[in-house]
Structures are given as C-alpha cells and as structure tokens.
Design a protein around this motif. Sequence first.
Motif, mmCIF file in Angstrom:
data_model
loop_
_atom_site.group_PDB
_atom_site.id
_atom_site.type_symbol
_atom_site.label_atom_id
_atom_site.label_comp_id
_atom_site.label_asym_id
_atom_site.label_seq_id
_atom_site.Cartn_x
_atom_site.Cartn_y
_atom_site.Cartn_z
ATOM 1 N N GLU A 1 -1.257 4.810 -8.617
ATOM 2 C CA GLU A 1 -0.265 3.748 -8.801
ATOM 3 C C GLU A 1 -0.927 2.486 -9.340
ATOM 4 N N PHE A 2 -2.094 2.148 -8.790
ATOM 5 C CA PHE A 2 -2.797 0.955 -9.246
ATOM 6 C C PHE A 2 -3.195 1.086 -10.714
ATOM 7 N N ARG A 3 -3.660 2.261 -11.098
ATOM 8 C CA ARG A 3 -4.173 2.461 -12.458
ATOM 9 C C ARG A 3 -3.064 2.428 -13.500
ATOM 10 N N TYR A 4 -1.935 3.067 -13.198
ATOM 11 C CA TYR A 4 -0.905 3.241 -14.220
ATOM 12 C C TYR A 4 0.228 2.210 -14.140
ATOM 13 N N VAL A 5 0.355 1.507 -13.031
ATOM 14 C CA VAL A 5 1.469 0.569 -12.889
ATOM 15 C C VAL A 5 0.977 -0.847 -12.600
ATOM 16 N N ARG A 6 0.209 -0.994 -11.537
ATOM 17 C CA ARG A 6 -0.164 -2.335 -11.104
ATOM 18 C C ARG A 6 -1.143 -3.005 -12.064
ATOM 19 N N LEU A 7 -2.117 -2.257 -12.547
ATOM 20 C CA LEU A 7 -3.104 -2.837 -13.455
ATOM 21 C C LEU A 7 -2.492 -3.271 -14.793
ATOM 22 N N PRO A 8 -1.726 -2.412 -15.489
ATOM 23 C CA PRO A 8 -1.099 -2.894 -16.742
ATOM 24 C C PRO A 8 -0.124 -4.041 -16.506
ATOM 25 N N GLY A 9 0.589 -4.012 -15.372
ATOM 26 C CA GLY A 9 1.539 -5.078 -15.091
ATOM 27 C C GLY A 9 0.881 -6.413 -14.812
ATOM 28 N N ALA A 10 -0.392 -6.401 -14.388
ATOM 29 C CA ALA A 10 -1.094 -7.642 -14.062
ATOM 30 C C ALA A 10 -1.791 -8.266 -15.262
ATOM 31 N N LEU A 11 -1.896 -7.542 -16.374
ATOM 32 C CA LEU A 11 -2.662 -8.056 -17.512
ATOM 33 C C LEU A 11 -2.092 -9.340 -18.120
ATOM 34 N N ILE B 1 -9.131 -16.726 -12.016
ATOM 35 C CA ILE B 1 -9.120 -15.293 -12.317
ATOM 36 C C ILE B 1 -8.533 -14.515 -11.149
ATOM 37 N N VAL B 2 -8.998 -14.810 -9.954
ATOM 38 C CA VAL B 2 -8.522 -14.087 -8.774
ATOM 39 C C VAL B 2 -7.032 -14.321 -8.559
ATOM 40 N N VAL B 3 -6.617 -15.571 -8.610
ATOM 41 C CA VAL B 3 -5.207 -15.886 -8.372
ATOM 42 C C VAL B 3 -4.324 -15.246 -9.435
ATOM 43 N N GLY B 4 -4.750 -15.296 -10.707
ATOM 44 C CA GLY B 4 -3.962 -14.676 -11.764
ATOM 45 C C GLY B 4 -3.796 -13.181 -11.558
ATOM 46 N N LEU B 5 -4.871 -12.500 -11.160
ATOM 47 C CA LEU B 5 -4.789 -11.059 -10.924
ATOM 48 C C LEU B 5 -3.949 -10.736 -9.696
ATOM 49 N N VAL B 6 -4.147 -11.476 -8.618
ATOM 50 C CA VAL B 6 -3.382 -11.219 -7.394
ATOM 51 C C VAL B 6 -1.890 -11.413 -7.645
ATOM 52 N N GLU B 7 -1.536 -12.501 -8.332
ATOM 53 C CA GLU B 7 -0.131 -12.736 -8.649
ATOM 54 C C GLU B 7 0.403 -11.668 -9.602
ATOM 55 N N VAL C 1 -13.308 -7.788 -8.613
ATOM 56 C CA VAL C 1 -13.609 -7.088 -7.355
ATOM 57 C C VAL C 1 -12.789 -7.676 -6.212
ATOM 58 N N LEU C 2 -12.768 -8.989 -6.092
ATOM 59 C CA LEU C 2 -12.019 -9.622 -5.012
ATOM 60 C C LEU C 2 -10.523 -9.375 -5.141
ATOM 61 N N ALA C 3 -9.984 -9.514 -6.345
ATOM 62 C CA ALA C 3 -8.544 -9.327 -6.529
ATOM 63 C C ALA C 3 -8.137 -7.887 -6.235
ATOM 64 N N THR C 4 -8.944 -6.924 -6.674
ATOM 65 C CA THR C 4 -8.629 -5.522 -6.397
ATOM 66 C C THR C 4 -8.714 -5.226 -4.906
ATOM 67 N N ALA C 5 -9.741 -5.753 -4.241
ATOM 68 C CA ALA C 5 -9.868 -5.547 -2.802
ATOM 69 C C ALA C 5 -8.697 -6.165 -2.054
ATOM 70 N N VAL C 6 -8.282 -7.348 -2.465
ATOM 71 C CA VAL C 6 -7.150 -8.016 -1.823
ATOM 72 C C VAL C 6 -5.866 -7.230 -2.042
ATOM 73 N N ASP C 7 -5.702 -6.640 -3.222
ATOM 74 C CA ASP C 7 -4.489 -5.870 -3.493
ATOM 75 C C ASP C 7 -4.422 -4.599 -2.669
ATOM 76 N N PHE C 8 -5.573 -3.989 -2.420
ATOM 77 C CA PHE C 8 -5.593 -2.744 -1.642
ATOM 78 C C PHE C 8 -5.529 -2.994 -0.143
ATOM 79 N N SER C 9 -5.904 -4.177 0.308
ATOM 80 C CA SER C 9 -5.984 -4.436 1.745
ATOM 81 C C SER C 9 -5.256 -5.726 2.098
ATOM 82 N N PRO C 10 -4.103 -5.651 2.755
ATOM 83 C CA PRO C 10 -3.424 -6.876 3.199
ATOM 84 C C PRO C 10 -4.284 -7.704 4.149
ATOM 85 N N TRP C 11 -5.127 -7.040 4.938
ATOM 86 C CA TRP C 11 -5.987 -7.783 5.863
ATOM 87 C C TRP C 11 -6.971 -8.657 5.089
ATOM 88 N N LEU C 12 -7.563 -8.093 4.030
ATOM 89 C CA LEU C 12 -8.478 -8.895 3.206
ATOM 90 C C LEU C 12 -7.742 -10.034 2.515
#
Length: 264
Positions: free
Chosen positions: A177-187, A148-154, A91-102
């Motif tokens: 974009e998140f579903r088809y590109v960013r998520l598989p690329g972060a695994l 977990i958070v750092v690995g996903l964010v990176e 949840v935190l990593a996804t929120a951080v990826d969608f919001s630069p402010w977060l």
Amino acid sequence: MTATLERPPAAARPVPRRPARWAPPVVVVALLLAGWQLGVTLSGVAPQVLPSPLRVVEQGWANRAALWTNTLPTLQVTAVGFALSLAVGWVLATAVDFSPWLRRALLPLMIASQTLPIIAIAPLMILWFGFGLLPKVLVIALVTFFPIVVGLVEGFARTDREASNLLRSMGASRWTEFRYVRLPGALPSFFTALRIGITYAVTGAIFAEYVGAQAGLGIFMNQQKNSFRTDLVLAAVGVSAVITLALFALTFLVQRLVAPWIRR
C-alpha cells in the motif's frame, strides 16, 4: 433575455506562454535596479556605504576568480548537507507513517528542534567539530530537514483512502500500500517541501561559513565586510541568489523526471 458570463474552466483557459510568465518579475527587478542606480548617482553616497548596481557587477566581474573559488566550497557543502537532510527526512517520515507511536514521539521533538536559534547552534557546531565539512553539513541538515519531513508526513496523510481500502481488500500488505498508493500520493507535497528546503540550504551553508570556515561565500563576505568592500559583499550575495534560483529551478526538472503526472 440576459446573458450570463461564466468563467471558463481551468483546462479551457489559455496558459500564458513562458516569456509572458517571466515578464512581470523581470520588469520589477529592472525597475528596482534602475531606481537603485539612479538613487546612488543622485545622492552621491560613498561606495563603501551603498555601491551602485553597475559597480557591483563591475567589481564582481573583476574579482570573478575569487568569487568562483569561494563558490565551489559553498556548492559542495550545500549538496552534501541537503543530501543528508533528504536521507534523514525520508527515513523519519517513513518511520512516522508506519508507526503512530513514533509520530507522537518524534514530531514534537522535530518541532522543538526548529525553535533552536541557528545563530546559537552554528558556533557550537564549529566549536565541537572544528572548521571542516562536518559542522557546516550538520547546520544545513538541521535547517532543512524539517520542511522535508513535514511535507512527506502531510503527503502520506492525504492518501486516497478508497485506493488504500481497495488494496487492503485484495490482501495487499502495508508495504505494498505504501509503495503503490501512499508514496506516489505524497510526491506533490514532497516537491513543495523540497523547494522550501533548497532555498534554506544555501542560506544555511553561507551562514555556517560566515561563523567559521576556510573558504566559501560566507567567509568571503566576512572578509570583504571587514575590508569595507560593500560592492564585493553584494556581488557575493548576487552569486548566492543565482545559486538558489538555479537549485530552485532544478527541482522542477527533477519533478518532471520523477513524477511527470503532477500538474503545475
């Protein structure tokens, strides 16, 4: 005429078979145990100070019922705590990826949370929430969620920009974009962080039980330490090591099922 020897590419190099890959650590562990056994036998040190490996195995097997009874609560706490850590981390990593402010707001706080000594936090958790499941789960989550958070964010940050630009040029939404590109690329980064976190989870569970619990490997070690049963303390340490290795190996199975395209 001079011939140059070139190293074959990675794909062409023979991959060592599984027994060959496991041989070096097995040999090292066997040598260490043999040296331990020989040193204890020759020195005549008291078992209360340093028991031999054979005594540890013998007494561990003789007390296998007590060890198993205390292993089950540790496994339960580890599973629940790490599941909470995974949920919070995603949840935190996804929120951080969608919001630069977060990202700017939360990352410093998450880094600061890792500076808190767990040896001071665990007793407070017991004091605030009692000796039930909740304080131990919170200790495990606090210890493991950061990798977990750092690995996903990176992993999200290493997304293929060309693929992202292609989807955007086709009118894809940020979620697509998140579903088809960013998520598989972060695994790949996620599974690396998962292996780091799972090793911390067992340690965090045992430490939380050591501070205060009704059952578990941590409280078992504390009781045997107070009784000067060093052999049973080391037997419990061996059980915790086996649990950690089993969970570590399980991450590779999950990776193969979830993301079979990731190369080792």
